[in-house]
Design an enzyme around this catalytic site. Structure first.
Site, PDB file in Angstrom:
ATOM      1  N   TYR A 105       0.830  -1.210   0.000  1.00  0.00           N
ATOM      2  CA  TYR A 105       0.000   0.000   0.000  1.00  0.00           C
ATOM      3  C   TYR A 105       0.858   1.251   0.000  1.00  0.00           C
ATOM      4  O   TYR A 105       0.571   2.213  -0.716  1.00  0.00           O
ATOM      5  CB  TYR A 105      -0.918   0.007   1.233  1.00  0.00           C
ATOM      6  N   ASP A 149       1.797  20.705 -19.927  1.00  0.00           N
ATOM      7  CA  ASP A 149       1.006  19.495 -20.185  1.00  0.00           C
ATOM      8  C   ASP A 149       1.885  18.626 -21.067  1.00  0.00           C
ATOM      9  O   ASP A 149       2.075  18.899 -22.254  1.00  0.00           O
ATOM     10  CB  ASP A 149      -0.315  19.833 -20.874  1.00  0.00           C
ATOM     11  N   ALA A 194       1.865  15.387 -22.120  1.00  0.00           N
ATOM     12  CA  ALA A 194       1.384  14.093 -22.622  1.00  0.00           C
ATOM     13  C   ALA A 194       2.300  13.517 -23.708  1.00  0.00           C
ATOM     14  O   ALA A 194       2.598  12.325 -23.710  1.00  0.00           O
ATOM     15  CB  ALA A 194      -0.038  14.234 -23.150  1.00  0.00           C
ATOM     16  N   LYS A 236       0.339   8.009 -23.201  1.00  0.00           N
ATOM     17  CA  LYS A 236       0.865   8.310 -24.531  1.00  0.00           C
ATOM     18  C   LYS A 236       2.357   7.952 -24.559  1.00  0.00           C
ATOM     19  O   LYS A 236       2.709   6.804 -24.805  1.00  0.00           O
ATOM     20  CB  LYS A 236       0.657   9.791 -24.871  1.00  0.00           C
ATOM     21  N   HIS A 238     -18.782  15.250 -26.529  1.00  0.00           N
ATOM     22  CA  HIS A 238     -18.474  14.335 -27.633  1.00  0.00           C
ATOM     23  C   HIS A 238     -18.450  12.871 -27.202  1.00  0.00           C
ATOM     24  O   HIS A 238     -18.651  11.987 -28.006  1.00  0.00           O
ATOM     25  CB  HIS A 238     -17.152  14.712 -28.305  1.00  0.00           C
TER      26      HIS A 238
HETATM   27  N1  F0G Z   1      -3.457  16.421 -22.206  1.00  0.00           N
HETATM   28  C1  F0G Z   1      -3.365  16.093 -23.502  1.00  0.00           C
HETATM   29  C2  F0G Z   1      -2.552  16.926 -24.437  1.00  0.00           C
HETATM   30  C3  F0G Z   1      -4.047  14.960 -23.958  1.00  0.00           C
HETATM   31  O1  F0G Z   1      -3.968  14.648 -25.245  1.00  0.00           O
HETATM   32  C4  F0G Z   1      -4.809  14.187 -23.052  1.00  0.00           C
HETATM   33  C5  F0G Z   1      -5.541  13.022 -23.481  1.00  0.00           C
HETATM   34  C6  F0G Z   1      -4.850  14.568 -21.712  1.00  0.00           C
HETATM   35  C7  F0G Z   1      -4.159  15.693 -21.335  1.00  0.00           C
HETATM   36  C8  F0G Z   1      -5.652  13.802 -20.685  1.00  0.00           C
HETATM   37  O2  F0G Z   1      -5.045  12.587 -20.380  1.00  0.00           O
HETATM   38  O3  F0G Z   1      -6.646  10.802 -21.126  1.00  0.00           O
HETATM   39  O4  F0G Z   1      -4.798  10.315 -19.539  1.00  0.00           O
HETATM   40  O5  F0G Z   1      -6.731  11.637 -18.828  1.00  0.00           O
HETATM   41  N2  F0G Z   1      -5.746  12.745 -24.658  1.00  0.00           N
HETATM   42  C9  F0G Z   1      -6.372  11.571 -25.167  1.00  0.00           C
HETATM   43  C10 F0G Z   1      -6.444  11.679 -26.656  1.00  0.00           C
HETATM   44  C11 F0G Z   1      -7.660  11.219 -24.548  1.00  0.00           C
HETATM   45  O6  F0G Z   1      -7.120  10.824 -27.264  1.00  0.00           O
HETATM   46  O7  F0G Z   1      -5.822  12.563 -27.240  1.00  0.00           O
HETATM   47  P1  F0G Z   1      -5.865  11.269 -19.955  1.00  0.00           P
END
Ligand code: F0G
Length: 458
Positions: free
Chosen positions: A72, A215, A217, A258, A450
């Site tokens: 945990y 951000d 990702a 990603k 969407h």
């Molecule tokens: N920021 C960006 C640039 C993203 O593309 C996404 C998610 C998120 C934040 C949120 O992250 O899904 O892990 O909660 N993009 C996905 C997409 C859903 O299909 O582009 P998450």
């Protein structure tokens, strides 16, 4: 003919996929209310809905899963992840979260108050919604080139520095609890941000005392674009470029689904001690203890391995080449797309393919439905269904400038022949584009509509 570099991996496990009959596809999409999010995945042949959580993990990641420590608190898996996060991103504090939007929710809960403004190049939909849900206003200040699909600018994700400065002056820095930038800019075509721009944005935010959050990702793809396109970076490794990008920021939130090539996971990291304390409390309330944040120990271990695999140069070269290959096949057929192609996806310009369908009848949705009907391919509308919204003061509907359909490429999943099939399918639709008609809502929720909206053909 665009070139295709051989994949830097071989396939050890396969998952069968099947193209169901045209009749069955017609029934499936009608039952789904003409929304591809509501389809059963089993009824899909090639799924380009998203590159998020859909990647194929390596055997090293699967081995790490088996060795995950499910304690945990203070699990070995947590420390493996901590080591990787410190090595790559270099922040003082971090927490795992179950995915990117959980990190966004927590940072918004801690920093955003009613009436605050949060600038970025472009917020993705979940970031946008998390800020709105706290009474804040997300603001997009990307360079104008981003709105011209044909413009070949190498860093179309860049922030417009002049607009940002004017915005901060006008709004007052006291009303901006954080400033952001999204790398790569998903909502604007998966376009990268240059190192020069990241540094200029950081300097500007900091000159007003505004904390700067990235951000992140698709930070690894962004790093590789910098290597390929920005003078002075050709001899830098992606990890060196990543370290330089994050050294400019005060923190980041990230969907690990990603570029960390895991099926679930996220990260939130920062330097500030007081904010971290509040983040920890919020995390414990909503996600889990600070050393697992809503994930299993095994997920943390797989993420620790995936963070490095996502930065591997051979992998990134193949990754960006795969996207460029699909773009080349689509371009050859005279179909408009956002140029140059982004890192994780191709963004087809549905607005120019279907000029007879107005914003209010959703040209992107029309193309997404046709991709399924024609070839069993699932894609994603990134246009008026996703982004049109009433003006907070006047109620007038504001439509986005571009009506796009995103073909997102899952990491290490599809081969050259799958991508050729996708391009051929699009070509067949283009030939009968003039005959296609729009859709109207039969149901649409207020936030993130969407995902669950339903439609009927007009
Ligand atoms: N920021 C960006 C640039 C993203 O593309 C996404 C998610 C998120 C934040 C949120 O992250 O899904 O892990 O909660 N993009 C996905 C997409 C859903 O299909 O582009 P998450």
């Amino acid at each position: 003919m665009p070139t295709y570099d051989p994949e830097p991996f071989r396939i050890k496990v396969v998952e069968p996929i099947k193209l169901i009959s045209p009749d069955k596809r017609r029934t499936a999409i009608a039952n789904a209310g003409y929304n591809v999010f509501t389809l059963r995945a089993e009824d899909i042949f090639i799924d380009l809905l998203t590159d998020s959580g859909t990647g194929a993990m390596s055997h090293h990641q699967w081995a790490a899963l088996m060795e995950g420590d499910e304690s945990y608190a203070g699990a070995r898996s947590y420390f493996e992840l901590k080591k990787a996060v410190e090595d790559i991103f270099g922040f003082k504090h971090f927490v795992p979260t179950h995915q990117g939007r959980a990190a966004e929710n927590i940072i918004a809960a801690v920093l955003v108050k009613h009436g605050n403004h949060i600038p970025s190049n472009m917020h993705f939909d979940t970031t946008d919604a998390n800020i709105r849900a706290r009474g804040g206003r997300p603001v997009n200040l990307v360079i104008e080139e981003a709105f011209d699909p044909a413009n070949p600018h190498p860093f179309k994700g860049n922030m417009d520095i002049e607009k940002l400065q004017a915005f901060i002056e006008q709004t007052g820095p006291q009303n901006i609890p954080m400033g952001m930038i999204t790398i790569t800019n998903n909502a604007g075509g998966g376009q990268p941000v240059s190192m020069e721009n990241i540094k200029a944005v950081a300097t500007l935010y900091h000159s007003y005392g505004i904390p700067f959050f990235i951000d992140a990702a698709r930070y690894a793809e962004n790093a590789y674009f910098i290597k390929l396109r920005e003078p002075g970076y050709a001899n830098h490794t992606p990890i060196e470029i990543a370290r330089e990008m994050f050294s400019c920021a005060d923190g980041f939130c990230m969907s690990a689904k990603k570029d960390a090539i895991v099926n679930i996971g996220g990260l939130l990291a920062l330097n500030d001690d007081v904010t971290f304390q509040r983040i920890s409390n919020e995390l414990i309330l909503r996600e889990g203890f600070v050393s697992y944040g809503g994930l299993a120990g095994r997920d943390l271990s797989a993420m620790a391995v995936g963070l490095y695999e996502g930065l591997d140069e051979d992998y990134l070269a193949y990754r960006l080449n795969q996207t460029a290959y699909l773009a080349g096949l689509i371009r050859e057929q005279g179909i408009g797309l956002i140029e140059p192609p982004g890192g994780h996806a191709i963004y087809v310009d549905a607005g120019s393919l279907l000029p007879h369908i107005p914003h209010a009848e959703f040209p992107g949705q029309v193309l997404a439905v046709e991709m399924y009907l024609e070839g069993g391919i699932r894609t994603c509308e990134i246009g008026s269904v996703m982004f049109a919204h009433p003006h907070p003061d006047t109620g007038e509907i504001i439509y986005p400038k571009l009506e796009l359909v995103r073909l997102a490429i899952p990491r290490r999943v599809y081969t050259q022949s799958h991508l050729s099939y996708v391009a051929e399918t699009l070509g067949k639709i283009a030939q009968r584009a003039k005959k296609l008609k729009g859709y109207r809502f039969t149901y649409a929720p207020e936030l993130l509509r969407h995902f669950t909206a339903r439609f009927e053909p007009i």
